[in-house]
Enzyme design. Structure first.
Site, PDB file in Angstrom:
ATOM      1  N   HIS A   1     -12.510   3.483   3.264  1.00 48.59           N
ATOM      2  CA  HIS A   1     -11.597   4.524   2.788  1.00 48.59           C
ATOM      3  C   HIS A   1     -12.394   5.721   2.258  1.00 48.59           C
ATOM      4  O   HIS A   1     -13.610   5.665   2.112  1.00 48.59           O
ATOM      5  CB  HIS A   1     -10.680   3.957   1.695  1.00 48.59           C
ATOM      6  CG  HIS A   1      -9.650   3.014   2.224  1.00 48.59           C
ATOM      7  ND1 HIS A   1      -8.587   3.431   2.987  1.00 48.59           N
ATOM      8  CD2 HIS A   1      -9.518   1.666   2.107  1.00 48.59           C
ATOM      9  CE1 HIS A   1      -7.846   2.384   3.317  1.00 48.59           C
ATOM     10  NE2 HIS A   1      -8.388   1.302   2.793  1.00 48.59           N
TER      11      HIS A   1
ATOM     12  N   ARG B   1     -22.004   8.310   1.698  1.00 53.39           N
ATOM     13  CA  ARG B   1     -22.557   9.495   2.365  1.00 53.39           C
ATOM     14  C   ARG B   1     -23.443  10.302   1.417  1.00 53.39           C
ATOM     15  O   ARG B   1     -24.538  10.719   1.780  1.00 53.39           O
ATOM     16  CB  ARG B   1     -21.413  10.387   2.866  1.00 53.39           C
ATOM     17  CG  ARG B   1     -20.513   9.751   3.919  1.00 53.39           C
ATOM     18  CD  ARG B   1     -21.089   9.813   5.310  1.00 53.39           C
ATOM     19  NE  ARG B   1     -21.444  11.168   5.695  1.00 53.39           N
ATOM     20  CZ  ARG B   1     -20.571  12.114   6.008  1.00 53.39           C
ATOM     21  NH1 ARG B   1     -19.270  11.855   5.981  1.00 53.39           N
ATOM     22  NH2 ARG B   1     -20.985  13.311   6.351  1.00 53.39           N
TER      23      ARG B   1
ATOM     24  N   LYS C   1       2.977  -3.915   6.349  1.00 53.81           N
ATOM     25  CA  LYS C   1       3.217  -3.983   4.904  1.00 53.81           C
ATOM     26  C   LYS C   1       4.708  -3.833   4.568  1.00 53.81           C
ATOM     27  O   LYS C   1       5.210  -4.495   3.657  1.00 53.81           O
ATOM     28  CB  LYS C   1       2.391  -2.913   4.176  1.00 53.81           C
ATOM     29  CG  LYS C   1       0.911  -3.252   4.123  1.00 53.81           C
ATOM     30  CD  LYS C   1       0.678  -4.490   3.265  1.00 53.81           C
ATOM     31  CE  LYS C   1      -0.757  -4.911   3.179  1.00 53.81           C
ATOM     32  NZ  LYS C   1      -0.930  -6.147   2.403  1.00 53.81           N
TER      33      LYS C   1
ATOM     34  N   SER D   1       0.858  -1.183   0.000  1.00 56.20           N
ATOM     35  CA  SER D   1       0.000   0.000   0.000  1.00 56.20           C
ATOM     36  C   SER D   1       0.890   1.228   0.000  1.00 56.20           C
ATOM     37  O   SER D   1       2.018   1.192   0.505  1.00 56.20           O
ATOM     38  CB  SER D   1      -0.862  -0.015   1.260  1.00 56.20           C
ATOM     39  OG  SER D   1      -1.339   1.275   1.552  1.00 56.20           O
ATOM     40  N   SER D   2       0.374   2.330  -0.532  1.00 54.89           N
ATOM     41  CA  SER D   2       1.171   3.566  -0.556  1.00 54.89           C
ATOM     42  C   SER D   2       1.411   4.138   0.842  1.00 54.89           C
ATOM     43  O   SER D   2       2.255   5.011   1.015  1.00 54.89           O
ATOM     44  CB  SER D   2       0.486   4.612  -1.435  1.00 54.89           C
ATOM     45  OG  SER D   2      -0.822   4.865  -0.968  1.00 54.89           O
ATOM     46  N   CYS D   3       0.698   3.629   1.860  1.00 56.10           N
ATOM     47  CA  CYS D   3       0.904   4.146   3.223  1.00 56.10           C
ATOM     48  C   CYS D   3       2.235   3.689   3.818  1.00 56.10           C
ATOM     49  O   CYS D   3       2.610   4.120   4.901  1.00 56.10           O
ATOM     50  CB  CYS D   3      -0.242   3.740   4.132  1.00 56.10           C
ATOM     51  SG  CYS D   3      -0.222   1.997   4.577  1.00 56.10           S
TER      52      CYS D   3
ATOM     53  N   TYR E   1      -0.694  -0.616  10.206  1.00 58.20           N
ATOM     54  CA  TYR E   1      -0.867  -1.294   8.916  1.00 58.20           C
ATOM     55  C   TYR E   1       0.382  -1.125   8.059  1.00 58.20           C
ATOM     56  O   TYR E   1       0.872  -2.072   7.447  1.00 58.20           O
ATOM     57  CB  TYR E   1      -2.094  -0.697   8.217  1.00 58.20           C
ATOM     58  CG  TYR E   1      -2.393  -1.263   6.856  1.00 58.20           C
ATOM     59  CD1 TYR E   1      -2.899  -2.548   6.715  1.00 58.20           C
ATOM     60  CD2 TYR E   1      -2.191  -0.507   5.706  1.00 58.20           C
ATOM     61  CE1 TYR E   1      -3.197  -3.069   5.468  1.00 58.20           C
ATOM     62  CE2 TYR E   1      -2.487  -1.018   4.445  1.00 58.20           C
ATOM     63  CZ  TYR E   1      -2.990  -2.299   4.342  1.00 58.20           C
ATOM     64  OH  TYR E   1      -3.273  -2.810   3.104  1.00 58.20           O
TER      65      TYR E   1
ATOM     66  N   ASN F   1      -4.066   4.774  -3.821  1.00 52.88           N
ATOM     67  CA  ASN F   1      -5.454   4.620  -3.358  1.00 52.88           C
ATOM     68  C   ASN F   1      -6.286   3.987  -4.474  1.00 52.88           C
ATOM     69  O   ASN F   1      -6.270   4.458  -5.606  1.00 52.88           O
ATOM     70  CB  ASN F   1      -6.050   5.990  -3.018  1.00 52.88           C
ATOM     71  CG  ASN F   1      -5.295   6.679  -1.900  1.00 52.88           C
ATOM     72  OD1 ASN F   1      -5.176   6.145  -0.811  1.00 52.88           O
ATOM     73  ND2 ASN F   1      -4.781   7.859  -2.182  1.00 52.88           N
TER      74      ASN F   1
ATOM     75  N   TRP G   1     -15.159  15.187   6.714  1.00 53.38           N
ATOM     76  CA  TRP G   1     -14.023  15.424   7.615  1.00 53.38           C
ATOM     77  C   TRP G   1     -12.919  16.233   6.934  1.00 53.38           C
ATOM     78  O   TRP G   1     -12.617  16.016   5.750  1.00 53.38           O
ATOM     79  CB  TRP G   1     -13.426  14.096   8.053  1.00 53.38           C
ATOM     80  CG  TRP G   1     -14.133  13.466   9.211  1.00 53.38           C
ATOM     81  CD1 TRP G   1     -15.432  13.653   9.595  1.00 53.38           C
ATOM     82  CD2 TRP G   1     -13.567  12.536  10.140  1.00 53.38           C
ATOM     83  NE1 TRP G   1     -15.711  12.892  10.689  1.00 53.38           N
ATOM     84  CE2 TRP G   1     -14.590  12.200  11.054  1.00 53.38           C
ATOM     85  CE3 TRP G   1     -12.303  11.963  10.283  1.00 53.38           C
ATOM     86  CZ2 TRP G   1     -14.381  11.303  12.121  1.00 53.38           C
ATOM     87  CZ3 TRP G   1     -12.094  11.066  11.323  1.00 53.38           C
ATOM     88  CH2 TRP G   1     -13.117  10.752  12.238  1.00 53.38           C
TER      89      TRP G   1
END
Length: 328
Positions: free
Chosen positions: A195, A203, A156, A123-125, A152, A181, A218
């Site tokens: 996400h 929403r 990874k 993941s890019s995180c 997380y 993403n 948010w």
């Protein structure tokens, strides 16, 4: 044993369509897209297991599965995933489950002796919060992570390093791909554990259905994000399985970015919500900018194909047909 010789004498992945391909996590956003793509290309022996059939956190069960099935190729798309809220609330679950899944699957794939190529999805995180933009592969471990999802991310990063270690020590052809993403059919639209993009779709749809006057989102809307349709990622995964056998992980992104504000306006338009969009700046924004440098995979010859608005229209249609209508 040293590193793998990339001039592998074996048949290429795309020429080996009768071989067993195990896709772990086939019910998720990424795994389901990979399975669809493999089947559309004519692969005849795609092996899948539900969580009820095979719990990847149980080492003995994973080893028994690999010993019985003896797959030739493995794509590890199974993971415990979620947004800022889920990562903050369940940090132990995120680090423990992901470390267990990766360790069990990578180790069993080596031990069973049949696996010719293994791809781990990250993941890019994994990248530092303040990484250079666009983020190149070599910025891994160059600074502190974004605190909201570090549990997380650490898991990874360990998965990438495990693939590298198994390549160096055992000659195991394990590669890693880092998607940006993602969005698309089969995404998680849970009200708390999703996400940003599926959360926005849900929403706005609920606000439209209830004739709400406004939707509160948010943060400030200022963070920049990159999105890749999951069908494009599936295409990139198959491209890498066929073309790449290197030590370094490979970024897979769209190469274009939007602000969260622009994204929210686009989703609002696609869903057809007529009310107001309000920003709650008391809530966290997350990483200020996250654009991956995907020049490495693009130089190899891969390019994304699905434009964001087209992908959003398709994803919203899937949500209405499979989530909303299914619950009626």
């Amino acid at each position: 044993m040293g590193t793998v010789n990339t001039a592998d004498p074996h048949t290429s992945f795309l020429a080996d369509k009768d071989a067993k391909v195990f896709v772990a996590g086939h019910r998720g956003l990424v795994g389901s897209a990979i399975v669809r793509h493999l089947l559309s290309l004519g692969f005849t022996s795609v092996v899948v297991r539900t969580h009820a059939e095979l719990d990847l956190t149980r080492q003995a069960d994973v080893e028994a599965f690999f010993a019985a099935e003896l797959p030739r190729y493995v794509v590890l798309a199974a993971a415990k995933v979620g947004g800022i809220h889920a990562n903050s609330t369940f940090p132990a679950d995120f680090i423990a489950a992901n470390l267990q899944i990766q360790t069990n699957v990578i180790d069993a794939a080596l031990k069973c002796g049949s696996v010719r190529k293994f791809l781990f999805l990250g993941s890019s995180c994994i990248y530092p919060k303040l990484a250079p933009q666009p983020i190149p592969e070599d910025s891994l471990l160059s600074g502190p992570l974004e605190p909201t999802n570090e549990w997380y991310a650490v898991a990874k990063i360990a998965g990438i390093k495990m693939c590298q270690a198994y390549r160096i020590q055992h000659g195991f052809d394990a590669i890693s791909a880092m998607p940006t993403n993602l969005y698309g059919p089969q995404d998680n639209f849970h009200p708390e554990n999703s996400h940003v993009l599926p959360a926005l779709i849900r929403r706005f749809h609920e606000a439209k259905a209830s004739n709400a006057p406004e939707v509160v989102v948010w943060g400030t809307g200022s963070p920049l994000r990159e999105f890749l349709h999951v069908d494009d990622l599936a295409d990139a995964v198959i491209f890498l399985m066929d073309q790449y056998s290197g030590l370094e992980h490979v970024n897979a992104g769209s190469g274009s970015e939007v602000t969260i504000k622009e994204l929210a306006e686009l989703v609002k338009d696609v869903v057809g919500f007529q009310g107001k969009l309000v920003w709650d700046s008391s809530k966290p924004d997350g990483t200020p900018r996250k654009l991956m440098d995907s020049s490495k995979i693009q130089e190899m010859g891969w390019k994304p194909k699905v434009p964001l608005k087209e992908g959003l229209i398709e994803t919203y249609k899937w949500y209405v047909e499979n989530v909303i209508n299914a619950n009626k």
